[in-house]
Design a protein around this motif. Sequence first.
Motif, PDB file in Angstrom:
ATOM      1  N   ASP A  19       0.707  -0.993  -0.218  1.00 41.42           N
ATOM      2  CA  ASP A  19       0.118   0.007  -0.034  1.00 41.42           C
ATOM      3  C   ASP A  19       1.320   1.490   0.198  1.00 41.42           C
ATOM      4  O   ASP A  19       0.237   2.106  -0.769  1.00 41.42           O
ATOM      5  N   LYS A  20       2.059   1.035   0.388  1.00 37.07           N
ATOM      6  CA  LYS A  20       3.516   2.128   0.703  1.00 37.07           C
ATOM      7  C   LYS A  20       3.598   2.657  -0.666  1.00 37.07           C
ATOM      8  O   LYS A  20       3.602   3.726  -1.259  1.00 37.07           O
ATOM      9  N   LEU A  21       4.196   1.672  -1.893  1.00 41.96           N
ATOM     10  CA  LEU A  21       4.854   1.501  -2.910  1.00 41.96           C
ATOM     11  C   LEU A  21       3.637   2.760  -3.229  1.00 41.96           C
ATOM     12  O   LEU A  21       4.071   3.380  -4.315  1.00 41.96           O
ATOM     13  N   ALA A  22       2.176   2.571  -3.102  1.00 43.11           N
ATOM     14  CA  ALA A  22       0.943   2.839  -3.728  1.00 43.11           C
ATOM     15  C   ALA A  22       1.427   4.277  -3.572  1.00 43.11           C
ATOM     16  O   ALA A  22       0.833   5.823  -4.193  1.00 43.11           O
ATOM     17  N   SER A  23       1.007   4.719  -2.219  1.00 44.05           N
ATOM     18  CA  SER A  23       1.045   6.339  -1.866  1.00 44.05           C
ATOM     19  C   SER A  23       1.866   6.683  -1.354  1.00 44.05           C
ATOM     20  O   SER A  23       1.828   7.725  -0.767  1.00 44.05           O
ATOM     21  N   ARG A  24       3.188   7.038  -0.655  1.00 47.01           N
ATOM     22  CA  ARG A  24       4.598   6.712  -0.533  1.00 47.01           C
ATOM     23  C   ARG A  24       5.320   7.661  -1.416  1.00 47.01           C
ATOM     24  O   ARG A  24       5.865   6.289  -2.070  1.00 47.01           O
ATOM     25  N   ASP A  25       5.772   8.146  -1.305  1.00 49.69           N
ATOM     26  CA  ASP A  25       7.026   8.615  -1.796  1.00 49.69           C
ATOM     27  C   ASP A  25       8.159   7.435  -1.599  1.00 49.69           C
ATOM     28  O   ASP A  25       8.293   7.090  -0.649  1.00 49.69           O
ATOM     29  N   LEU A  85       3.724  10.932   1.882  1.00 48.60           N
ATOM     30  CA  LEU A  85       2.758  11.461   0.804  1.00 48.60           C
ATOM     31  C   LEU A  85       3.025  11.388   0.023  1.00 48.60           C
ATOM     32  O   LEU A  85       4.102  12.406  -0.024  1.00 48.60           O
ATOM     33  N   LYS A  86       2.604  11.171  -1.698  1.00 49.46           N
ATOM     34  CA  LYS A  86       2.768  11.878  -2.893  1.00 49.46           C
ATOM     35  C   LYS A  86       2.177  12.783  -2.976  1.00 49.46           C
ATOM     36  O   LYS A  86       0.930  13.721  -2.048  1.00 49.46           O
ATOM     37  N   HIS A  87       2.475  13.777  -4.027  1.00 46.65           N
ATOM     38  CA  HIS A  87       2.004  14.887  -3.929  1.00 46.65           C
ATOM     39  C   HIS A  87       0.752  15.140  -4.190  1.00 46.65           C
ATOM     40  O   HIS A  87      -0.259  15.873  -2.952  1.00 46.65           O
ATOM     41  N   SER A  88       0.136  14.159  -4.553  1.00 45.94           N
ATOM     42  CA  SER A  88      -1.589  13.615  -5.079  1.00 45.94           C
ATOM     43  C   SER A  88      -2.253  14.332  -3.727  1.00 45.94           C
ATOM     44  O   SER A  88      -3.167  14.682  -3.860  1.00 45.94           O
ATOM     45  N   LEU A  89      -1.780  13.069  -2.731  1.00 51.16           N
ATOM     46  CA  LEU A  89      -1.860  12.306  -1.430  1.00 51.16           C
ATOM     47  C   LEU A  89      -1.861  13.414  -0.270  1.00 51.16           C
ATOM     48  O   LEU A  89      -3.071  13.653  -0.103  1.00 51.16           O
ATOM     49  N   VAL A  90      -1.358  14.018  -0.459  1.00 52.98           N
ATOM     50  CA  VAL A  90      -0.893  15.319   0.582  1.00 52.98           C
ATOM     51  C   VAL A  90      -1.670  16.464   0.380  1.00 52.98           C
ATOM     52  O   VAL A  90      -2.782  16.563   0.922  1.00 52.98           O
ATOM     53  N   LYS A  91      -2.149  16.765  -1.120  1.00 56.71           N
ATOM     54  CA  LYS A  91      -3.079  17.756  -1.715  1.00 56.71           C
ATOM     55  C   LYS A  91      -4.205  17.522  -1.371  1.00 56.71           C
ATOM     56  O   LYS A  91      -5.538  18.011  -1.083  1.00 56.71           O
ATOM     57  N   TYR A 128       6.202  17.231  -1.361  1.00 52.98           N
ATOM     58  CA  TYR A 128       5.291  17.713  -2.631  1.00 52.98           C
ATOM     59  C   TYR A 128       5.770  18.195  -4.064  1.00 52.98           C
ATOM     60  O   TYR A 128       5.225  17.583  -5.013  1.00 52.98           O
ATOM     61  N   GLY A 129       7.041  18.343  -3.691  1.00 49.36           N
ATOM     62  CA  GLY A 129       8.219  18.529  -5.031  1.00 49.36           C
ATOM     63  C   GLY A 129       9.352  17.783  -4.801  1.00 49.36           C
ATOM     64  O   GLY A 129       9.464  17.117  -3.713  1.00 49.36           O
TER      65      GLY A 129
END
Lengths: 557, 131
Positions: free
Chosen positions: A381-387, A393-399, A462-463
């Motif tokens: 799950d982390k692979l998908a949602s985490r940097d 969290l990845k950009h889109s998720l933290v937004k 975020y970036g």
Amino acid sequence: MSDQKNADVARKLALLKTRFREKALSELELLETAMSGVRAAGIDSGEVVAAYQSLHRLAGSAGTFGYDRLGKSARDLEQILKPYIEGDHSSRSEILHLLNDDFMQRVGSLSALLCEGDIEPSWPVAPPEKGVKGVAEPVVLVVEPDSVKAAELSGALATHGFAVYGFPDTHSLPDKTLATASVVLMRDTLFVSEGAGLSAKDECPPIVCVGSVDGFPERYRLADLGADGFVCEPLDVPVLADYIERLISERLDVGAGRVIIVDDDAELLEHYSLVLEEGGMAVRKVQSPSELPGALSEFRPDIILMDVQMGSYSGTTLARMLRFDPEWVGLHIIFLSSEEDRDFQVDALSKGGDDFLTKPVSDDFLLRAARVRCYRARQLDKLASRDSLTGLLKHSLVKQEVIKEHARCRRLSQKSVVAMLDLDHFKRVNDTYGHRTGDLVIKGLANLLRHRLRKTDVIGRYGGEEFLVVLPDCSIGDALRTLQTVCEQMNRIGFSSRGEEFHVTVSIGMATLETFDRGEDAIEAADQALYRRKSAGRNGVTVFGAGQTDGTGREAV
Amino acid sequence: MTEGKLSLQRIMLVEDEEDIRAVAELALEAVGGFTLKTCASGQVALDQLAEFRPQLVLLDVMMPVMDGPSTLHAIRQTDEFADVPAIFMTAKVQPDEVSQYLAEGAVAVIPKPFDPMTLSDRIREIWDSLQ
């Protein structure tokens, strides 16, 4: 028994267990002191009989409180003393033979088996610096005979947001302290001589050895003795901090699994859930399969443990049905079944299950199997949602989180803060020292944020070198103080590359979340504040609207 | 004593260790639903016998001053409780030791450490086998 009564009994048992542990700890301490005294003097004036009785009591009682291993060890030692007690020889040589090094070491390691619980550690070498209230820094124990090195290492790690406590050897390390630690850093030579007892404990945190000699035989030896890691001197503290971080997050992942158990047999359901709950997992019981979809959305488990045949319902069909919904395509479904036929199992898996546990399954096996599978499920799950670099969290998720939090603030009229962080002159770091070093700096800030912020705060990458943070239920003043600490600490971390030490600073812009119409606007405002901080000299925090009004003429703070 | 087919209710536990008494209270009262009287020594047990009138006595073997077997011996000397069933609880469970305890008049030996969640079941089993 009813749930209520069960819970009551479990609670009382836990209390008794704590009480037992405390008493046993002091009893063991006395025992060890007494035996050392007898050994040193070569004279036994009744102490050995007292030790025998004390070991006998422990042998009979420890298991009742769940300390099986302690009970067994005490029993073994009791048996060693028995012939002496029954005989009438107490010559000096007899005593020294009886209380030999091996015996004393085994006595010394008994208290290790009580290593459980959550009592505050003592003897701080580097007291943790005050972060936001409610933040628990991970505890790192440094076991290092050289006090100068210990102090250096402790100081360096403290800047990375760890609470560090130092001990000269394992004997001076109280078990209650060990139980609270996330990681133990230990001099490799010390680990070779006295680490075995430490790593053998159930509740022992990962042990990372520190050594000056690095080679295949040395590493193999440490691995054989049960070490979890090795770092070679001279130490690269940011690399070490990152290593520790990884061990901690792996460990956290193991315990906190979430499981839904589906079984129409009420007793089995109760039993399985007790086993998993006692193992520290969060469990939701579902007896009627028709309640499963609702429970899933509400509870959001890592895995489902499901009986294959439940009355008129088939587990495999249920699994297939769940897969109709894209949301549950990735959910791990494990069947519990007494069916041992491999063809049947493969057939069931082809219908949407992920794995099989064959009944009857022992409690221990069930718990371990569930843990491993929760852990795997989370990793995926982390692979998908985490940097992948920072675990944030990845950009889109933290937004998304910002938008969710904005809605929550509006709904409950609460105050939250959103902050944008950017590493200063990061390109220069990459150009001068290379990307690998640059990555370490990014991880350094990520880890610092994780330690300094509360568990409820949302942190995302975020970036490239930009981070976005949401601080729910937080005043702008508190957020400012916290983030200023982050800046100061970041500046204090010494990174090294190619023999050079360097420091990296961070600029932060922040804004209140609920004063904007949309979450995205708050992010934009934090970004503007960040831009102002960059032009005002970097390395610090700027609040959006502070000392000026924004474009709409509204005071933003 | 002729309790006949009475169900087991009143149990006396003689145990010098406070922790074990506490956990036994939980195991036998909360989990098992029995009425338990705990005694910290053999002497206390003897003093309480007439008042509590136990249907069954659980005895720790190794206790200071008056150990389990001596306590049982003294209980057997009383008129009223000469036949009360007794169970020894001990961390020593070598087969020869077990037979020795049984020879001393115990109906069973429960090894220590015991599991607080199943202790009651075990005691009921023993009780039922006596009826």
